[in-house]
Design a protein around this motif. Structure first.
Motif, PDB file in Angstrom:
ATOM      1  N   PRO A 133       6.229  23.158   1.045  1.00  0.00           N
ATOM      2  CA  PRO A 133       4.955  23.426   0.372  1.00  0.00           C
ATOM      3  C   PRO A 133       4.872  24.885  -0.068  1.00  0.00           C
ATOM      4  CG  PRO A 133       4.583  22.078   2.298  1.00  0.00           C
ATOM      5  CD  PRO A 133       6.050  22.441   2.313  1.00  0.00           C
ATOM      6  N   ASN A 134       4.241  25.075  -1.234  1.00  0.00           N
ATOM      7  CA  ASN A 134       4.106  26.402  -1.840  1.00  0.00           C
ATOM      8  C   ASN A 134       5.437  26.970  -2.365  1.00  0.00           C
ATOM      9  OD1 ASN A 134       2.488  28.410  -2.785  1.00  0.00           O
ATOM     10  ND2 ASN A 134       2.744  29.701  -0.958  1.00  0.00           N
TER      11      ASN A 134
ATOM     12  N   LYS B  13       4.787  23.390  -9.210  1.00  0.00           N
ATOM     13  CA  LYS B  13       4.501  23.753  -7.818  1.00  0.00           C
ATOM     14  C   LYS B  13       4.610  22.540  -6.884  1.00  0.00           C
ATOM     15  CE  LYS B  13       1.362  26.287  -4.902  1.00  0.00           C
ATOM     16  NZ  LYS B  13       0.012  26.751  -4.645  1.00  0.00           N
TER      17      LYS B  13
ATOM     18  N   ASP C 129       3.752  20.937  -3.197  1.00  0.00           N
ATOM     19  CA  ASP C 129       2.840  21.068  -2.060  1.00  0.00           C
ATOM     20  C   ASP C 129       2.968  19.854  -1.154  1.00  0.00           C
ATOM     21  OD1 ASP C 129       1.317  23.396  -1.682  1.00  0.00           O
ATOM     22  OD2 ASP C 129       0.301  23.029  -3.614  1.00  0.00           O
ATOM     23  N   LYS C 130       2.227  19.887  -0.073  1.00  0.00           N
ATOM     24  CA  LYS C 130       2.162  18.696   0.791  1.00  0.00           C
ATOM     25  C   LYS C 130       1.602  17.546  -0.021  1.00  0.00           C
ATOM     26  CE  LYS C 130       1.350  20.750   5.274  1.00  0.00           C
ATOM     27  NZ  LYS C 130       0.398  20.933   6.366  1.00  0.00           N
TER      28      LYS C 130
END
Lengths: 330, 779
Positions: free
Chosen positions: B95-96, B104, B106-107
């Motif tokens: 994530p991130n 991007k 992420d979760k």
């Protein structure tokens, strides 16, 4: 002694003058105030009856008056004419922002103008114009220029051939004129050869099956690489301006050695290649039967490229479409 | 040639050379820079991880759930790829983090399981094109490290042009060799001693043909076809080479690295002696691209038991190619003749990285080194074993020294070059040489086919000395401001026509047969062997059609058109007077005048314009195809035919859909001499008053007005005259012609009597000579 009221005369003159509407009226005023029926003339007639002393004084007075009237009329007339024209001019106004005729240009094709300019630069340092055929033999276009059959450079450009044994073609470079000229002329040689060259490309923004080059050739007894540099630097300065920066980088042409490309530094700081050049390869001079004491240099410059750079023309197609809107811009 | 800084670094230490300096160096060495860019990772925060556990997703069949160790922590990540097992080392986007195109990560909840990011494929990280699942890294990648720090993820890229004489520079080794001289840095030596464990199974033989001077091979056993190493894939993909597998990639790698093309055969598909010969006429070979090629006796082939298995240097054969089942290899490393390879590859239009290198000439002594470089790429794999090199090279004569006087250097370059500079430059380029007193001798290195003559070495010295370090001198030729007849004639007509407001045009020299035949049905056009398209199959036999096309184009595009001219060659297949073997080509001026509702008859306008610009011109009426029957004239100068002018026929006007009448002219400029054109006939001015007569005559329809004028000129030849037609009026069968005669004596003022005598003399002479009658005043 008779006493004429000078002020009254002058005042009436002023009144007459103020009523003038056309310059011709001043002639009548002159006549009325200075002519033989004028008050002044009447007074002059009285002079012989006066004493010597008075005659002198009154005569002088009348002369002065006459001069005064004369000058008044003259200056008023001059002013009147001046005022009239000034008023006339003041009333006249032209909107010079209107173009009633189209901007038609020089009627010369930009490629002709650029070619002529380049020819003039070289003619000013002793080069004559030579020319040769456009439909050529493969020998003149390749073999004689040290590019024998199966030389990789022979296949770099898409040649347009005219017969199936590939013996005749449309020249791919004006370098053919080097050979034609040297075959027919003894050294020394100082020539430029502007002309058409051909490649098998469809006409579009960046390609054309027809374009123009100017070939240069100098062959003499003592020519060397520094002469080549000096000559082409002279050209770039004459064509692009005294402050243009030029550099030479190594390149390869089969018919010159050493070979170089000439780049000029453009306004935006980038280096743009404008011509190819080199010392004529000994094989070329041998092919035309020149004796070994002669050597020299040659160069080729693309005319479209020069025109596109200088006039910021973006499409090579413009040169060959003959759209009047393009033609008239030059 | 595409260059990566990190790859060049293998051969030469560039740590203290920045990109700008490297660009300058490349350019100064004659490698034109066609492209330059910085390579940066197209991702952020990607970590190297190890898959420690894999189990099914409770709610989905197509994905699996993994546990990935990223060094300090283990994350649960859902993954859709199936090309890996537990223990695989993979790039992980936690994530991130960002994958390619700044996307991007992420979760994310995937069907009830929270995925802590994703495991990435090579294409998701924009490394190279590979869609068969995620990218599997090898053991050398440390778990927990930032992927971008594990290899040269920041790099510089150049694409440079290599001129056809420098085949030796079509490799990293070759470019580095040049750079090492320019930058004064040592070229690194990369050695690979072999430790062969096998005897070769197959015999190789370079054959009788001189076209293969060296044929060497090595056999490699127990390989498995799989992905190449990360480094190889990174380098090849960044220079635009498609990633295939560890055999193809490694041959490609060696080719770009040192310039030796290699070919991999599946050894188990070969049986007899591998040899080289010319193909037999009509012999057939199925090549890698599954095409059956019919060969001829110019083609060089590789044979197995005398049967063709590959087109030497151009393309391998289908039957012996390496497939996923291949276990054992025979790698070929050979030197083939330049011209032979070029002929075959051009003929079959098979141009490859290998054929291009063979045709420009590869190093004659690098074949064994190529095999060693290749074998070395498998070094890490303990299962793989290889044979010694089978070498079937022919004895070639070693190059002789070439000797010349050092004074030749100054004579050609115009400047003295220090002997020390020459010696050190040649040494750095590995060119064996020696300077003694006034002579220099050198030997061509095995990779430098461009160094055959003294001039070749002088160019080399000048190039490394730096062209821009030479002084400049300006020689003056011997034809100062004399451009010559050809250019003067051209300029003369451009000036005259542009002043007359004709637009100069430039059109292509190609056309269709039918357009030529409008005007020149009896001339054989010059046909192009390889035309650009069907509308450009012939060279034009005249400029008329191009001019009409321009006229029409502008009329249709811009709603107005004008007068045009063009000066260019026209061609036909008759004999060329000046040159043998080539078609006739005439340097010609063509111009077009549209009717344009002008008050002056265009035919008369053209004739008087030509009288103005062509001293000594005359016209003879002559019908010509494509033209008006009567309005068609040949143009003569001093009784020599120099051109033609006329009105476009009404039939062609209709066929070409033209809205007005067009008048077309052609003048053959090679027939004209600038001296003859540029005559100015000054006539002195009389200081006496003029007398003037306006005479009107009844004349025949076919009378030439100019004959009358010429007669009057003759009668008044001692005077300064201006004689002009001021009226020409035809009605039914009558025609009235008005002539204004203005004449002055050079000697006196005419009195009334003389005036009348002159008038009567003229009228008498004209009426009797031309059988015309004078109209009395008011008639």
């Amino acid at each position: 002694m008779p006493e004429l009221n000078l002020d009254k005369i002058l005042a009436s003159l002023d009144l007459r003058i103020s009523e003038v509407t056309i310059p011709d009226e001043y002639d009548q005023i002159s006549k009325d105030y200075l002519g033989k029926d004028s008050l002044l003339a009447e007074e002059r007639k009285k002079l012989p009856t006066l004493s010597n002393e008075d005659k002198k004084i009154y005569g002088k007075k009348l002369t002065e008056l006459s001069k005064k009237i004369e000058s008044k009329i003259a200056s008023s007339k001059k002013q009147f004419i001046l005022d009239t024209f000034q008023k006339k001019e003041n009333d006249e106004f032209t909107d010079i922002t209107i173009d009633w005729t189209r901007n038609e240009g020089s009627y010369k094709h930009i490629l002709s103008s650029v070619m002529d300019e380049v020819v003039n630069i070289f003619s000013s340092i002793g080069y004559e114009v030579a020319y040769g055929p456009e439909a050529e033999t493969s020998w003149h276009n390749f073999d004689a220029l040290n590019t024998p059959d199966w030389h990789p450079a022979r296949y770099e450009s898409d040649t347009i051939y005219l017969n199936s044994d590939l013996e005749t073609l449309l020249r791919t470079q004006t370098s053919t004129v080097q050979i034609r000229h040297m075959e027919q002329n003894d050294p020394p040689v100082y020539i430029v050869a502007p002309g058409r060259v051909f490649r098998s490309d469809q006409l579009d923004a960046t390609h054309s099956p027809v374009f123009h080059q100017l070939e240069g050739l100098a062959i003499d007894k003592n020519l060397c690489f520094t002469d080549l540099k000096g000559t082409l630097e002279y050209f770039t300065k004459e064509f692009f301006g005294e402050n243009i920066e030029t550099k030479f980088i190594p390149h390869f042409f089969p018919f010159t050695e050493p070979s170089a490309e000439v780049l000029v530094k453009w306004n935006d700081g980038s280096w743009l290649e404008i011509l190819g050049c080199g010392m004529v390869d000994p094989n070329v001079l041998e092919n035309v039967g020149y004796s070994k004491e002669y050597k020299g240099f040659a160069w080729g410059v693309g005319i479209e490229r020069l025109a596109m750079l200088r006039y910021k023309i973006d499409h090579i197609k413009n040169f060959y479409e003959n759209d009047i809107r393009f033609l008239e811009q030059f | 040639m595409k260059l990566l800084r990190s790859w060049l670094q293998d051969w030469i230490d560039l740590t203290d050379i920045d990109d700008t300096d490297l660009s300058t160096a490349l350019e100064s060495l004659g490698f034109e820079i066609e492209d330059y860019k910085l390579i940066k990772p197209d991702y952020k925060n990607i970590i190297v991880g190890k898959v420690v556990e894999i189990y099914p997703h409770p709610n989905a069949d197509k994905v699996r759930v993994t546990k990935v160790d990223v060094g300090n922590k283990v994350y649960e990540i859902v993954c859709g790829a199936w090309n890996f097992e537990e223990g695989a080392i993979v790039p992980v986007a936690l994530p991130n983090s960002y994958i390619k195109d700044s996307f991007k990560i992420d979760k994310r909840d995937i069907r009830g399981v929270e995925s802590n990011g994703m495991i990435c494929s090579a294409s998701e990280l924009n490394l190279w094109d590979e869609h068969d699942g995620i990218l599997i890294l090898d053991e050398s990648f440390k778990i927990g490290s930032d992927l971008s720090k594990t290899y040269n993820s920041t790099d510089s890229y150049w694409e440079v042009g290599v001129t056809p004489n420098r085949g030796d520079c079509m490799s990293y080794l070759g470019i580095a060799r040049e750079l090492s001289t320019y930058l004064n840095k040592k070229l690194k030596k990369i050695e690979h001693p072999l430790n062969p464990k096998l005897k070769p199974v197959l015999k190789v033989n370079s054959g009788k043909s001189k076209l293969c001077s060296s044929y060497q091979s090595i056999e490699i056993e127990n390989i498995s076809i799989k992905d190449s190493s990360f480094l190889i894939k990174y380098r090849l993909s960044n220079i635009g080479v498609r990633i295939i597998n560890n055999v193809v990639d490694y041959t490609n790698y060696v080719l770009h690295d040192i310039g030796q093309p290699l070919h991999a055969f599946d050894r188990d598909k070969l049986y007899g002696t591998i040899s080289v010969r010319k193909a037999k006429e009509g012999e057939k070979l199925k090549t890698l691209d599954e095409q059956i090629r019919t060969l001829d006796n110019e083609d060089l082939i590789i044979t197995d038991n005398n049967e063709p298995i590959a087109l030497a240097g151009v393309m391998g054969g289908f039957d012996t190619e390496v497939t996923n089942a291949t276990r054992n290899l025979l790698i070929e490393s050979a030197y083939f003749d330049k011209v032979s390879i070029m002929k075959t590859s051009r003929k079959l239009n098979l141009i490859s990285d290998a054929s291009v290198r063979f045709e420009r000439g590869i190093d004659r002594n690098i074949q064994a080194y190529g095999l060693k470089r290749f074998t070395n790429l498998y070094e890490l794999d303990e299962n793989i074993q290889y044979s010694e090199i089978s070498d079937s090279s022919k004895q070639t004569e070693s190059e002789n020294f070439i000797t010349f006087d050092t004074s030749l250097i100054e004579s050609i370059l115009g400047q003295v070059i220090d002997n020390k500079f020459i010696t050190s430059t040649l040494k750095s380029l590995s060119i064996e040489s020696e300077i003694k007193k006034d002579t220099i001798k050198f030997k061509q290195p095995s990779w430098r086919y461009d160094l055959e003559r003294p001039i070749d070495l002088i160019e080399e010295i000048a190039k490394h000395y730096g062209f821009n370090n030479f002084k400049s001198t300006l020689p003056i030729g011997n034809n100062l401001n004399q451009v010559g007849n050809y250019w003067n004639v051209r300029k003369y007509f451009i000036d005259k026509l542009s002043l007359e407001k004709f637009n100069e045009t430039q059109s292509l020299s190609f056309t269709q047969k039918e357009y030529n035949e409008f005007f020149d049905p009896d001339k054989e056009g010059v046909k192009v062997l390889n035309p650009i398209d069907q509308t450009q199959e012939y060279l034009r036999t005249n400029l008329y059609y191009s001019l009409i096309k321009t006229y029409k184009f502008n009329y249709e595009q811009n709603n107005f058109s004008g007068k045009y001219f063009e000066i260019n060659n026209i061609y036909n297949n008759s004999t060329n007077k000046n040159y043998k073997k080539i078609p006739k080509q005439d340097y010609t001026l063509g111009f077009l005048v549209p009717d344009n509702n002008s008050k002056i008859n265009p035919m008369q306008y053209i004739a008087s314009f030509l009288r103005k610009i062509l001293p000594g011109v005359s016209f003879e009426q002559l019908s010509k195809p494509g033209f008006h029957q009567n309005n068609s004239y040949v143009i003569m100068v001093d009784n020599k035919l120099v051109g033609h002018t006329g009105q476009l026929s009404y039939l062609l006007k209709e066929e070409l859909d033209l809205s007005e009448n067009l008048f077309l002219s052609q003048i053959y400029l090679e027939e004209l001499n600038f001296e003859g054109l540029n005559t100015s006939n000054y006539k002195p001015l009389s200081h006496y008053p003029f007398i003037k007569f306006d005479l009107s005559f009844k004349v025949n329809r076919d009378l030439n007005a100019n004959d009358l004028i010429q007669e009057v000129e003759n009668l008044l030849q001692n005077n300064e005259n201006s004689i002009k037609v001021f009226d020409d009026y035809a009605f039914e069968k009558t025609r009235n012609l008005g002539i204004r005669i203005v004449t002055r004596s050079y000697e006196k003022t005419y009195n009334e009597k003389e005036n009348t005598e002159i008038l009567n003399m003229i009228v008498d002479k004209l009426t009797s000579k031309f059988n015309i009658t004078l109209n009395e005043k008011g008639e």
